[in-house]
Design a protein around this motif. Structure first.
Motif, PDB file in Angstrom:
ATOM      1  N   SER A   1      -7.926   1.638   0.241  1.00  0.00           N
ATOM      2  CA  SER A   1      -8.243   2.939  -0.337  1.00  0.00           C
ATOM      3  C   SER A   1      -9.513   3.492   0.299  1.00  0.00           C
TER       4      SER A   1
ATOM      5  N   ARG B   1      -0.735   5.121  -4.955  1.00  0.00           N
ATOM      6  CA  ARG B   1      -1.059   3.693  -5.039  1.00  0.00           C
ATOM      7  C   ARG B   1      -0.612   3.188  -6.400  1.00  0.00           C
TER       8      ARG B   1
ATOM      9  N   GLU C   1      -2.197   1.366  -1.040  1.00  0.00           N
ATOM     10  CA  GLU C   1      -1.546   2.542  -0.471  1.00  0.00           C
ATOM     11  C   GLU C   1      -0.553   2.126   0.620  1.00  0.00           C
TER      12      GLU C   1
ATOM     13  N   TYR D   1      -7.811   8.709  -5.670  1.00  0.00           N
ATOM     14  CA  TYR D   1      -6.755   8.624  -4.670  1.00  0.00           C
ATOM     15  C   TYR D   1      -7.287   8.998  -3.284  1.00  0.00           C
TER      16      TYR D   1
END
Lengths: 240, 154
Positions: free
Chosen positions: B74, B91, B98, B116
């Motif tokens: 991430s 995710r 991810e 995110y």
């Protein structure tokens, strides 16, 4: 009149949509954004209606008035601003949920930490006498849950006299007093004697709040050093 | 059309590989759902190259598939405003999971910042996404809309 109704409907839909986003992220319903623009990127949310969560729906909390929220938010933010963005990221704390009359299985509690969901629920109506210190107490539970290996309970327990035993759980004992002892004997409050994790949280909260007794016994001194060393292992720049 | 922001090396690698392999072509759009609800005008998600490909959709698993190329870390510390039209990587509850799935938001979502990994913004054609098929009462949409092609422009 029609325009007013449309505006109200628009605001309702926006509010619902944000509540859905909040639920998507932290799985607590009926919340709204209080403040996202903070120094250390902590996100403050509040209950816009009462909510119930937990495995057996055993956690309840209620909506607060705007006046109470605004008043307590200043105190909460002032205290939690002492934790840097970097430190909060390491301990996995991101959301602060403000509500009142928080209880778990019918027992009132000042806060409920959840490092998996990066959330700390805070009862803003908790006893004013201990409110600020208890904020740090609850943050320690997040720290502890994220770094169990650093704050090892067996090592901690070994500091105590051999004949002493903690209770099975923090609510399994009548030792709930939060008043700071003026004369310590290995413990800083009555509540410290409930469990190892509560003991650690009580020591930490006193370090953060700055109200350690004038003199501490050797056992408590060991505990204080243990907490300090542990914090520096997490973040060498941590300031008490 | 999506304008890509400066991505990390790992993000670029997995995204480019997935596009080159043509895996993104013809994957279905999934309206974000959580158990029983679907929110129209909120978000569209695609990129499930395992369970979302046309001719091979698994309605029971769509949204949970993987690319087979591994996950990437991430990157949520970038300064990025999740305004309408922003694109991010999906995710699981955990970070660093991810994969190929991505979403495009149809309304401002300030809470997504820091949650995110952002990868771009829609700069043209957002109104087309607002017409994606959805159904309020079902868990999934029969005969969903699909991506025809996805191209990366430098």
């Amino acid at each position: 009149m029609k325009l007013l109704k449309l505006i109200l409907l628009y605001l309702f839909l926006i509010s619902s949509a944000q509540a859905d986003t909040i639920y998507e992220l932290i799985k607590i319903p009926n919340l709204e954004i209080y403040n996202l623009k903070t120094e250390n990127k902590l996100r403050y949310l509040n209950a816009k209606q009462a909510f119930t969560i937990g495995v057996d729906n055993n956690i309840n909390c209620f909506k607060s008035s705007k006046q109470d929220l605004d008043k307590k938010y200043k105190i909460i933010e002032k205290n939690l601003n002492r934790y840097s963005q970097n430190f909060l990221k390491k301990i996995n704390l991101k959301y602060i949920v403000m509500c009142e009359d928080l209880s778990i299985s019918g027992i009132n509690t000042a806060g409920i930490p959840d490092n998996v969901m990066k959330t700390l629920i805070v009862d803003i109506k908790f006893n004013d006498r201990y409110f600020e210190r208890v904020l740090h107490h609850e943050v320690f539970h997040i720290i502890n849950d994220s770094f169990k290996n650093i704050f090892n309970q067996q090592i901690w327990s070994s500091f105590n006299p051999k004949e002493f035993n903690y209770a099975e759980c923090s609510t399994c004992t009548k030792k709930i007093g939060l008043e700071t002892y003026s004369k310590t004997a290995g413990f800083i409050t009555e509540y410290s004697q409930s469990t190892a994790s509560e003991d650690m949280a009580e020591v930490f909260s006193h370090l953060m709040y700055g109200n350690l007794p004038a003199t501490v016994d050797p056992i408590l001194q060991k505990k204080i050093e243990f907490i300090k060393k542990g914090l520096l292992k997490i973040d060498e720049n941590f300031i008490l | 059309m999506i304008e890509k922001i400066k991505a990390s090396k790992s993000e670029k690698i997995i995204f480019i590989f997935v596009v080159i392999l043509g895996l993104f072509s013809i994957t279905s759009f999934v309206l974000l759902k959580d158990k029983c609800w679907v929110i129209k005008d909120k978000l569209v998600q695609a990129g499930d190259v395992e369970f979302g490909k046309k001719g091979n959709i698994d309605y029971g698993k769509i949204g949970t598939g993987k690319s087979g190329l591994g996950t990437i870390k991430s990157e949520v510390d970038k300064d990025f405003n999740y305004t309408k039209g922003s694109v991010g990587l999906a995710r699981s509850l955990k970070y660093d999971t991810e994969d190929s799935q991505f979403f495009i938001i149809l309304q401002d979502e300030p809470l997504y910042e820091g949650e995110y990994t952002p990868i771009g913004k829609v700069i043209f054609g957002l109104e087309a996404l607002e017409k994606i098929k959805y159904l309020n009462k079902s868990e999934y949409v029969l005969r969903p809309d699909f991506i025809n092609t996805l191209r990366l422009f430098n």
